[in-house]
Design a protein around this motif. Structure first.
Motif, PDB file in Angstrom:
ATOM      1  N   ARG A 175       0.854  -1.198   0.000  1.00 46.67           N
ATOM      2  CA  ARG A 175       0.000   0.000   0.000  1.00 46.67           C
ATOM      3  C   ARG A 175       0.885   1.242   0.000  1.00 46.67           C
ATOM      4  O   ARG A 175       1.815   1.363   0.796  1.00 46.67           O
ATOM      5  CB  ARG A 175      -0.911   0.021   1.230  1.00 46.67           C
ATOM      6  CG  ARG A 175      -1.780   1.270   1.340  1.00 46.67           C
ATOM      7  CD  ARG A 175      -2.809   1.162   2.443  1.00 46.67           C
ATOM      8  NE  ARG A 175      -2.203   0.955   3.744  1.00 46.67           N
ATOM      9  CZ  ARG A 175      -2.828   0.442   4.817  1.00 46.67           C
ATOM     10  NH1 ARG A 175      -4.099   0.089   4.702  1.00 46.67           N
ATOM     11  NH2 ARG A 175      -2.208   0.288   5.958  1.00 46.67           N
ATOM     12  N   SER A 176       0.571   2.164  -0.894  1.00 41.93           N
ATOM     13  CA  SER A 176       1.350   3.390  -1.045  1.00 41.93           C
ATOM     14  C   SER A 176       0.435   4.593  -0.895  1.00 41.93           C
ATOM     15  O   SER A 176      -0.697   4.597  -1.385  1.00 41.93           O
ATOM     16  CB  SER A 176       2.018   3.424  -2.424  1.00 41.93           C
ATOM     17  OG  SER A 176       2.636   4.664  -2.663  1.00 41.93           O
ATOM     18  N   TRP A 177       0.947   5.636  -0.240  1.00 43.18           N
ATOM     19  CA  TRP A 177       0.196   6.890  -0.119  1.00 43.18           C
ATOM     20  C   TRP A 177       0.667   7.935  -1.122  1.00 43.18           C
ATOM     21  O   TRP A 177       0.113   9.040  -1.160  1.00 43.18           O
ATOM     22  CB  TRP A 177       0.303   7.435   1.305  1.00 43.18           C
ATOM     23  CG  TRP A 177      -0.223   6.482   2.329  1.00 43.18           C
ATOM     24  CD1 TRP A 177       0.486   5.774   3.243  1.00 43.18           C
ATOM     25  CD2 TRP A 177      -1.591   6.102   2.513  1.00 43.18           C
ATOM     26  NE1 TRP A 177      -0.344   4.977   3.998  1.00 43.18           N
ATOM     27  CE2 TRP A 177      -1.630   5.156   3.569  1.00 43.18           C
ATOM     28  CE3 TRP A 177      -2.797   6.462   1.893  1.00 43.18           C
ATOM     29  CZ2 TRP A 177      -2.812   4.579   4.022  1.00 43.18           C
ATOM     30  CZ3 TRP A 177      -3.973   5.884   2.336  1.00 43.18           C
ATOM     31  CH2 TRP A 177      -3.978   4.962   3.382  1.00 43.18           C
ATOM     32  N   ASP A 178       1.680   7.607  -1.935  1.00 46.68           N
ATOM     33  CA  ASP A 178       2.193   8.576  -2.907  1.00 46.68           C
ATOM     34  C   ASP A 178       2.194   8.006  -4.327  1.00 46.68           C
ATOM     35  O   ASP A 178       3.151   8.131  -5.078  1.00 46.68           O
ATOM     36  CB  ASP A 178       3.584   9.073  -2.519  1.00 46.68           C
ATOM     37  CG  ASP A 178       4.617   7.943  -2.374  1.00 46.68           C
ATOM     38  OD1 ASP A 178       4.276   6.781  -2.676  1.00 46.68           O
ATOM     39  OD2 ASP A 178       5.749   8.233  -1.964  1.00 46.68           O
ATOM     40  N   SER A 179       1.088   7.374  -4.679  1.00 48.20           N
ATOM     41  CA  SER A 179       0.865   6.876  -6.049  1.00 48.20           C
ATOM     42  C   SER A 179       1.866   5.817  -6.476  1.00 48.20           C
ATOM     43  O   SER A 179       2.172   5.689  -7.657  1.00 48.20           O
ATOM     44  CB  SER A 179       0.880   8.045  -7.053  1.00 48.20           C
ATOM     45  OG  SER A 179      -0.110   8.986  -6.753  1.00 48.20           O
ATOM     46  N   GLY A 180       2.388   5.048  -5.527  1.00 48.58           N
ATOM     47  CA  GLY A 180       3.285   3.960  -5.854  1.00 48.58           C
ATOM     48  C   GLY A 180       4.743   4.335  -5.897  1.00 48.58           C
ATOM     49  O   GLY A 180       5.586   3.489  -6.203  1.00 48.58           O
TER      50      GLY A 180
END
Length: 620
Positions: free
Chosen positions: A215-220
């Motif tokens: 899971r990423s919070w900065d678009s991967g």
């Protein structure tokens, strides 16, 4: 909290953070890692806010007994901040916060370190942010103390919780937003459900194969706190397995638009494979709104770095909130208003200085903000937003000039140009004020005067299309027909019809809309197309948002005419969704898709807001 209140001066001295770059502490059993140097984080508030200003106080982790002292972590979920306290202590006992951005593997230590002053039994730190939505980071905080020994509480909010928390949930729906990946005969797939939770599966494998979710919070770009979520091995006798479900948004952290991917590893060898990154789709408009909110900065409280575009983006979000009933983003209305109502020098928000009350030398910029606050008033019924719209409208009224071309509002304070957008914005604004201010006659008179002047100005050409403005000789200048000029003229006509009850204004709105839909200057193969959408050109940051303005006011006309334009709106929404969306639900400038290396299809928050208006106009 049982610490006695300190006198203000003593409290300030006791709570001044000692931001030390070295000498970190660790909880018993933790790895001996040096704390990272800390940097101030700003969200709704900046680090070092006094706890007396906390909106709430919760205790998400157990207190710790540190040699008879009470060590406690306090969390203010409303603001996304936390502070630490130590009580039942003696002078020189110390308390501080640790903050980690990678799930607790490493941390910034000694944040807000404070010592118990003489004659007192406790103290507390200042408040620090748990989250960094502007930097797309999700943090963890814990309270630590030193009282003849060092220890810490547990980390707060290790799991993301929305409708349910990570690792739980049984909502219906099973959508695979991206193509599965394969590895030595195995199929590794990403799944999402109707609530936006995600999980990963592996099939066609053997015992010992592994599967997990990132899971990423900065678009991967990175996933420091979301690696190997729910990691499982295929059990003996089975050929596949799946992880638990995990959230892709964190409402407490104001982190929207989280992305996920499914990954797996075959038991024979060390090879692994992952799907592409994706964001779930629970609803088209909701998914597009999440992707738009991803770019909103709570600290500066706008979408960096365009001033008038941010006003239109805010209006689009408010439109979404009103239409959908979703309440997750309501907080940005007050945040944007409070933070940006003040003055800013040139370059801080716009190339022009902002003089307070959202006013600058660019008249139309001020008007866009006024319309945003009218929309905010309609959503919240908070009179301060309507009052702000009145303040801006009074300023704009001072730029109405009947001594030049018989009327019209000047586009700028230097009085260099009279154009369509400035006057039609004024018509919409003044008519909207009349429709919301009981007993008004003044704004109605101004609205009807401006509307009649616009119709007689010659800016609407013989084809029913709106050219950009007037020459110095007060004639139609024949400049580009932009969709936002056409849309704003439609919106002005609809609001005038509400204000006056005059059916002729609604007839004019329909004539303008029908002319647009029939014109190759604005519609290509049934899809709204700006002239700069051509594959051989690019749209600037202004034009990226024009089509959304058209769709907003076409939707308004559609509502006033029994859904006369719903079919067109639906065609726009369907096309942009199928032809101009990527796996992160980012929507582009060219709604029919397409582009080249020299002229790629732009995707940013401006194109996102514009396309979201198309989805809303279609009712989804």
């Amino acid at each position: 909290m049982s610490v006695r209140p300190l006198p203000r001066i003593v409290l300030l001295l006791a709570l001044v953070p000692l931001l030390l770059a070295t000498g970190g502490h660790r909880a018993p059993g933790a790895a001996a890692l040096q704390p990272a140097a800390s940097a101030s984080v700003c969200s709704v508030h900046c680090d070092t806010l006094d706890p007396s200003k906390a909106a709430q106080e919760t205790f998400p982790v157990p207190d710790v007994n540190l040699n008879g002292r009470l060590l406690r972590l306090h969390v203010d979920d409303a603001d996304g901040m936390a502070w630490a306290s130590i009580d039942r202590g003696v002078p020189n006992d110390a308390v501080w916060l640790d903050r980690s951005w990678d799930g607790g593997a490493t941390w910034e230590g000694l944040l807000g370190k404070a010592a118990v002053p003489a004659t007192w039994t406790g103290t507390r730190t200042l408040m620090y942010n748990l989250y960094d939505p502007g930097g797309h980071r999700r943090g963890l905080l814990r309270a630590c103390g030193d009282a003849q020994g060092v220890t810490c509480t547990g980390w707060a909010h290790t799991a993301v919780c929305a409708a349910v928390c990570d690792g739980t949930g049984t909502a219906p729906g099973d959508t695979q937003p991206v193509t599965p990946t394969t590895l030595a005969g195995r199929t590794i797939a990403l799944h999402t459900d109707s609530t936006g939770m995600a999980w990963a599966t592996v099939t066609g494998g053997r015992a010992g194969d592994e599967v997990w979710l990132d899971r990423s919070w900065d678009s991967g770009a990175s996933w420091p706190d979301g690696s190997s979520l729910g990691r499982l091995s295929v059990p003996t006798g089975a050929t596949g397995t799946g992880t638990a479900r995990f959230n892709t948004t964190d409402p407490l952290g104001r982190l929207y638009g989280g992305s996920v991917r499914a990954c797996g590893r075959a038991v024979e060898g060390q090879n692994g494979s992952c799907t592409a990154w994706a964001r779930p789709v629970t609803d088209r408009a909701a998914a597009a709104a999440d992707a738009l909110m991803y770019s909103y900065d709570p600290d500066t409280a706008y979408w960096p770095s365009s001033w008038w575009n941010s006003a239109v983006a805010l209006t689009t979000v408010v439109d979404y909130l009103r239409q959908s009933g979703d309440t997750r983003y309501t907080w940005i209305v007050g945040q944007t208003f409070t933070t940006n109502r003040v003055a800013f020098p040139a370059g801080a928000r716009s190339s022009d200085p902002i003089e307070g009350d959202f006013i600058s030398r660019s008249t139309d910029d001020s008007e866009w903000w006024a319309l945003a606050w009218i929309d905010a008033y309609d959503l919240t019924h908070d009179s301060r937003y309507l009052d702000e719209a009145v303040t801006i409208a009074r300023y704009v009224n001072g730029l109405w000039d009947s001594g030049s071309c018989g009327g019209g509002v000047w586009w700028d304070r230097e009085r260099t140009y009279k154009n369509a957008i400035t006057t039609t914005l004024y018509v919409r604004l003044t008519a909207a004020l009349h429709n919301r201010l009981p007993g008004d006659t003044v704004w109605l008179g101004r609205a009807t005067t401006a509307w009649n002047w616009f119709l007689g100005s010659g800016m609407v050409n013989a084809s029913g299309l709106v050219n950009d403005g007037l020459t110095s000789g007060c004639a139609n200048n024949g400049q580009t027909v932009w969709s936002y000029n056409q849309g704003m003229a439609i919106g002005a006509a609809v609001e005038i019809s509400r204000a006056t009850g005059d059916a002729a204004a609604l007839t004019t709105a329909r004539r303008l809309a029908d002319a647009a839909l029939a014109s190759p200057a604005l519609v290509n193969s049934g899809i709204l197309t700006e002239s700069c959408d051509a594959l051989t050109s690019d749209c600037d940051d202004n034009a990226k948002q024009f089509k959304g303005v058209f769709m907003r006011y076409l939707q308004d006309l559609d509502s006033a005419t029994g859904n006369s334009y719903l079919a067109f709106a639906t065609a726009q929404a369907d096309r942009v969704w199928t032809a101009d969306r990527d796996s992160l639900n980012r929507l582009g400038q060219r709604w029919s898709g397409g582009g080249s290396t020299a002229h790629p299809d732009a995707r940013d928050w401006r194109t996102q807001a514009s396309a979201l208006s198309a989805l809303l106009a279609a009712g989804r």
